[in-house]
Design an enzyme around this catalytic site. Structure first.
Site, PDB file in Angstrom:
ATOM      1  CG  HIS A 179      47.506 -20.532 -76.844  1.00 38.70           C
ATOM      2  ND1 HIS A 179      48.118 -21.770 -76.687  1.00 38.70           N
ATOM      3  CD2 HIS A 179      47.803 -20.158 -78.002  1.00 38.70           C
ATOM      4  CE1 HIS A 179      48.904 -21.766 -77.949  1.00 38.70           C
ATOM      5  NE2 HIS A 179      48.872 -20.880 -78.698  1.00 38.70           N
TER       6      HIS A 179
ATOM      7  CG  ASP B 256      52.244 -22.398 -80.885  1.00 37.66           C
ATOM      8  OD1 ASP B 256      51.445 -21.793 -80.352  1.00 37.66           O
ATOM      9  OD2 ASP B 256      51.820 -22.815 -81.910  1.00 37.66           O
TER      10      ASP B 256
ATOM     11  CD  GLU C 141      45.433 -21.073 -80.207  1.00 32.79           C
ATOM     12  OE1 GLU C 141      45.411 -20.632 -81.602  1.00 32.79           O
ATOM     13  OE2 GLU C 141      46.220 -22.206 -80.266  1.00 32.79           O
TER      14      GLU C 141
ATOM     15  CG  ASP D 157      49.242 -17.680 -80.850  1.00 34.15           C
ATOM     16  OD1 ASP D 157      50.274 -18.449 -80.541  1.00 34.15           O
ATOM     17  OD2 ASP D 157      47.880 -18.250 -80.750  1.00 34.15           O
TER      18      ASP D 157
ATOM     19  CG  HIS E 233      52.394 -26.464 -84.333  1.00 31.39           C
ATOM     20  ND1 HIS E 233      51.051 -26.983 -84.730  1.00 31.39           N
ATOM     21  CD2 HIS E 233      52.019 -25.629 -83.492  1.00 31.39           C
ATOM     22  CE1 HIS E 233      49.999 -26.225 -84.128  1.00 31.39           C
ATOM     23  NE2 HIS E 233      50.716 -25.172 -83.440  1.00 31.39           N
TER      24      HIS E 233
END
Lengths: 348, 344
Positions: A66, A176, A210, A233, A318
C-alpha cells in the site's frame, strides 16, 4: 535503483489515505522504465504496473504494497484561523501535541503547521491528552488568509525529513509503507530484467487507502484478477515497552513471513523454504486472526486468491520516527524475485 | 545578517542546561569586536559594551542560552539510550521526536519512539509515556556499540530547524531562548547612549543558577531580562483573557509567580513605548518565574524589568513566535537604554 535512495524519495512525498495522487505520480514514474505497458494510475490513486501479462493457463502473481500513509484531513477553518481536522487512519494521539506538520493545500509547496495545544504551565500541571478527533492545526494565518491557502479535504502529514540513523537503520514518517513500496519497486525491476524466462504473469500494485480499510486495493485487485498474491507491509519489531516473547521480529533479521487463517499456508511454507535455500534471512509472524493488511482484502478477491504476506520489521509504527533496516527491504525484494521466478515452473 | 538568519544560526546549536558551549561559541563569533567579554565559572558569557556615557549604576541586559533537553544516563543491552530530563518538558511532547546527542563535539541523530498504538492493550491508558520508560534509539544494536560513542552525561536535545511560519512568524526548536539572544546581539551592534553589560546566561531551565551568579557579579542598578513568555491566544484552543497575543508587541511583566517586578521601571518603559508608538502588552502571570526572580533576589537585590516575547507552544521543539514582536522588542531596547541611563 538503490534501496536507500528509493526510501528517501518515497518517504518525503505526501500520500495520506484518499489523497495519494502525489505519491502515486512519483511511484508511476519510478515503475515506468521496467513496466511492460504504460503504468496505470486508476481513479483510486492505485498504481498498476505490468511486468509480464499471463499467457493462457498460466498463474498470475500480484505483488502488492500500500502506498498511503496516516495523517489528517482538514474539515473546516475556525474563526481564529486554526484548522479543524479529522484523522485518516490510526493516528497516535499520545504524541501529537505541538508536533510539526505540513498542510498540503493550494500552494505548490506545503504549508508548515503545528498541532495546536495548550501547554501545561498555563493551565493545569498536566493537561489531558487531546482526543484525536478534537485536534487542530495552527498555520499562523487569519481565517481570511487561511481560506485562500487551504480547503476542506486537504491532507496533513508529519513534517519529518527521512534520514539514516546509522549504517542500515533508516528513520522517517510513512516508512509504513513506503519501505514496502521500495521493496516492491526493487522486486519489479529484477523480475522485469528476467521477464522472458518467467512462467507466470506478474503485476505490481501500489494500493491506496489501506490505512482506512483497503478500498483502493480491493478495487484494483478485482480488476487485476490474480491467482496468487504476495503482500508487503511493515510489522511490529519489539521495543522496550512491548512484551518481548510476543513480538519477535527483529530489525535486520529479514522479512517476516506471515501465517494467518486468510494466508495460504502452502505459499508461506514455500517462501520459508525458498528463503532458506537461497540464504535469505527470514523470520515468521503468526497471527491467529486478521493480518490487518491488504492481504485480508486481496485473498477474498473474486473466487479467492492464494495470498502470502511479507512484513518488514519496523519500530514505532504510526509515529513520525518509524525505523526500519534497509537490509530487510532488500531481502524482501529478493524473496519476491525468487517466488516470481519459481511460480509456474521457472528455474534459475 | 537578518534577525531570522541570526535566530536560525543560534537555534542550530544544542544548548541544554549545563551544556551551553555550542550556543556560547556561536554568540561569541557574532559579537562586535569592540565588546569585552568574559566567561565565568558557570559558563555565563558577560559582555561589556561602551556607550556614549557611563550610567550611575550598571545596566544589565540578559538573555538565557539554554533550552530544556536531556542528559544521557547509560545504554541498555539492546543499545537503547536511557536519559534524564533537564528542565520542564511536557510528556506529551517527548515521543515521536528526533534528537541530537552531543558526544565528543559531534552531533549524532536519534529518535524517541514508543510502542505502536496498535499493540496497546484495551485496558491500557493511551496517555503519554513517562520519561523514565522512554529510550533514545540511535540505531545501535548492542550496549558495547553504544558505549563506544556515547558517554553518561552527554547532552541531548530535540533536533529540528527554525522555519518561517504563517503571517510573519517563525516556528521551530529552542526559540524560547535563542530569539532573545539574537535580539540582544543586535542591540550590541548599535551605537549605545550608555554603557551596558549584556549577559548570556546558563541553566535557566533548571533553576536559573546562571542568572543568580551573573547578577551577583554585575550588581546592576537595573536588570532588563529578555525572555519568551507563554501565549494562549487562540480561542479555539481555549485562549486566556489575560494572555499576551502573538503580534501584540513585547509583553512587559508586572508579575511572575512570586516576583512582583519594579513598578518604576515598568512605568518608564510603558511611557517610552507609548511615546515611541511601539506596541507593547502587559503581562501578569501566576506562574513561570525564571531569570527575573533570580536577578531580583541575587546579592543585595536588583530592580528588574522583564520583557517577554509571546510564544505559542513554549518549551516544545515546535515553538511559535511573531517576527513583529521581535522587531518591536528591538525598536524598544535602544531608547530604553537611554531612559534607564538617565534614571540610574
Amino acid at each position: 535503483m538503490e534501496a536507500i535512495e528509493l526510501i528517501q524519495t518515497l518517504a518525503q512525498v505526501n500520500g495520506v489515505s484518499g489523497g495519494e495522487s502525489s505519491v502515486s505520480g512519483v511511484i508511476a514514474e519510478l515503475c515506468a522504465p521496467f513496466s511492460e505497458s504504460p503504468v496505470q494510475i486508476d481513479g483510486f490513486n492505485n498504481v498498476i504496473c505490468t511486468i509480464r501479462p499471463p499467457k493462457e493457463g498460466e498463474p498470475h502473481l500480484l505483488l502488492e504494497a500500500h502506498l498511503d500513509e496516516i495523517g489528517f484531513m482538514v474539515t473546516s477553518i475556525a474563526d481564529d484561523g486554526l484548522l479543524h481536522v479529522t484523522p485518516c487512519g490510526g493516528v497516535d494521539r499520545r504524541l501529537q501535541a505541538a508536533s510539526p506538520v505540513l498542510v498540503w493545500g493550494r500552494p505548490k509547496t506545503p504549508i508548515p503547521g503545528v498541532v495546536g495545544y495548550l501547554p501545561p504551565s498555563l493551565d493545569t500541571p498536566q493537561h489531558p491528552t487531546q482526543k484525536v478527533d478534537e485536534m487542530v492545526i495552527d498555520i499562523g494565518y487569519s481565517k481570511e488568509k487561511a481560506k485562500t491557502l487551504v480547503t476542506w479535504g486537504d491532507r496533513v502529514t508529519a513534517d519529518m525529513e527521512p534520514m539514516c540513523l546509522r549504517e542500515t537503520r533508516f528513520t522517517g514518517k510513512a516508512l509504513d509503507n513506503r519501505s514496502g513500496c521500495a521493496a516492491l519497486l526493487l522486486a519489479g525491476e529484477m523480475l522485469a530484467a528476467c521477464r522472458d524466462r518467467l512462467h507466470c504473469g506478474v503485476t505490481l500494485l501500489f494500493g491506496s487507502m489501506e490505512e482506512v480499510g483497503s478500498a483502493g486495493t480491493r478495487a484494483a485487485a478485482y480488476d487485476i484478477a490474480p491467482t496468487h498474491a504476495i503482500v508487503v507491509d511493515v510489522s511490529f519489531s519489539p521495543t522496550h515497552d512491548m512484551p518481548q516473547q510476543k513480538y519477535t521480529g527483529r530489525l535486520g533479521d529479514g522479512p517476516m513471513i506471515g501465517y494467518a487463517p486468510i494466508l495460504s499456508k502452502e505459499l508461506s511454507r514455500y517462501l520459508e523454504k525458498t528463503a532458506r535455500k537461497n540464504s535469505i534471512p527470514c523470520q515468521v509472524e503468526v497471527m491467529g486472526g486478521r493480518t490487518g493488511t491488504d492481504a485480508d482484502a486481496i485473498a477474498v478477491t473474486r473466487g479467492g486468491v492464494k495470498t502470502g504476506l511479507l512484513s518488514i520489521p519496523q519500530r514505532y509504527m504510526h509515529t513520525p520516527v518509524e525505523v526500519v533496516d534497509i537490509n530487510d527491504v532488500k531481502q524482501t525484494a529478493m524473496l519476491m524475485l525468487f517466488y516470481g521466478y519459481a511460480l509456474g515452473g521457472g528455474t534459475i | 545578517m537578518t534577525l531570522i538568519e541570526r535566530i536560525q544560526m543560534l537555534a542550530d546549536a544544542v544548548g541544554t542546561p549545563g551544556n551551553e558551549v555550542e550556543v556560547r561559541r556561536k554568540i561569541s563569533s557574532l559579537l562586535p569586536d569592540e565588546c569585552t567579554r568574559h566567561i565565568d565559572a558557570l559558563g555565563n558569557l558577560l559582555v561589556e559594551k561602551k556607550g556614549a556615557k557611563t550610567p550611575g549604576k550598571p545596566i544589565m541586559v540578559s538573555a538565557h542560552m539554554d533550552e530544556p533537553g536531556m542528559l544521557v544516563e547509560n545504554a541498555d543491552l539492546t543499545g537503547g539510550i536511557k536519559f534524564s530530563l533537564s528542565g520542564n518538558l511536557d510528556l506529551q511532547t517527548l515521543s515521536g521526536r528526533r534528537v541530537w546527542v552531543l558526544s565528543g563535539g559531534e552531533r549524532l541523530p536519534g529518535v524517541i519512539g514508543i510502542k505502536p498504538v496498535h499493540v496497546l492493550r484495551p485496558t491500557e491508558p493511551d496517555d503519554p509515556m513517562p520519561a523514565d520508560d522512554l529510550f533514545i534509539d540511535m540505531g545501535f544494536t548492542k550496549k558495547e556499540e553504544a558505549e563506544k560513542l556515547i558517554l553518561p552525561g552527554d547532552a541531548a536535545a530535540f533536533s529540528g530547524e527554525v522555519k518561517p511560519f504563517g503571517d510573519r512568524m517563525i516556528r521551530g526548536r529552542a526559540l524560547d531562548s535563542r530569539s532573545a539572544c539574537a535580539v540582544l546581539l543586535a542591540l550590541l551592534e548599535e551605537e549605545l547612549p550608555f554603557d551596558i553589560t549584556a549577559v548570556f546566561t546558563v541553566q535557566r531551565e533548571t533553576g536559573s543558577a546562571g542568572m543568580k551568579t551573573a547578577a551577583f557579579q554585575v550588581q546592576p542598578g537595573a536588570a532588563v531580562i529578555l525572555e519568551s513568555c507563554p501565549a494562549a491566544d487562540l480561542p479555539t484552543l481555549g485562549a486566556k483573557k489575560d494572555s499576551p497575543k502573538l503580534g501584540g508587541g513585547p509583553a512587559l511583566s508586572l508579575r511572575e509567580q512570586k516576583s512582583f517586578y519594579d513598578q518604576e521601571l515598568f512605568a518608564r518603559c510603558m511611557e517610552l513605548a507609548q511615546r515611541e508608538e511601539i506596541p507593547v502588552q502587559v503581562r501578569s502571570a501566576a506562574f513561570g518565574s525564571g531569570d527575573g526572580l533570580a536577578a531580583q533576589t541575587s546579592g543585595k537585590g536588583t530592580r528588574v524589568l522583564e520583557l517577554g516575547i509571546p510564544s505559542r507552544y513554549p518549551l516544545t521543539p515546535c515553538c511559535v513566535q511573531s517576527l513583529k514582536d521581535l522587531d518591536n522588542l528591538q525598536k524598544l531596547l535602544l531608547p530604553l537604554i537611554g531612559e534607564l541611563g538617565e534614571l540610574l
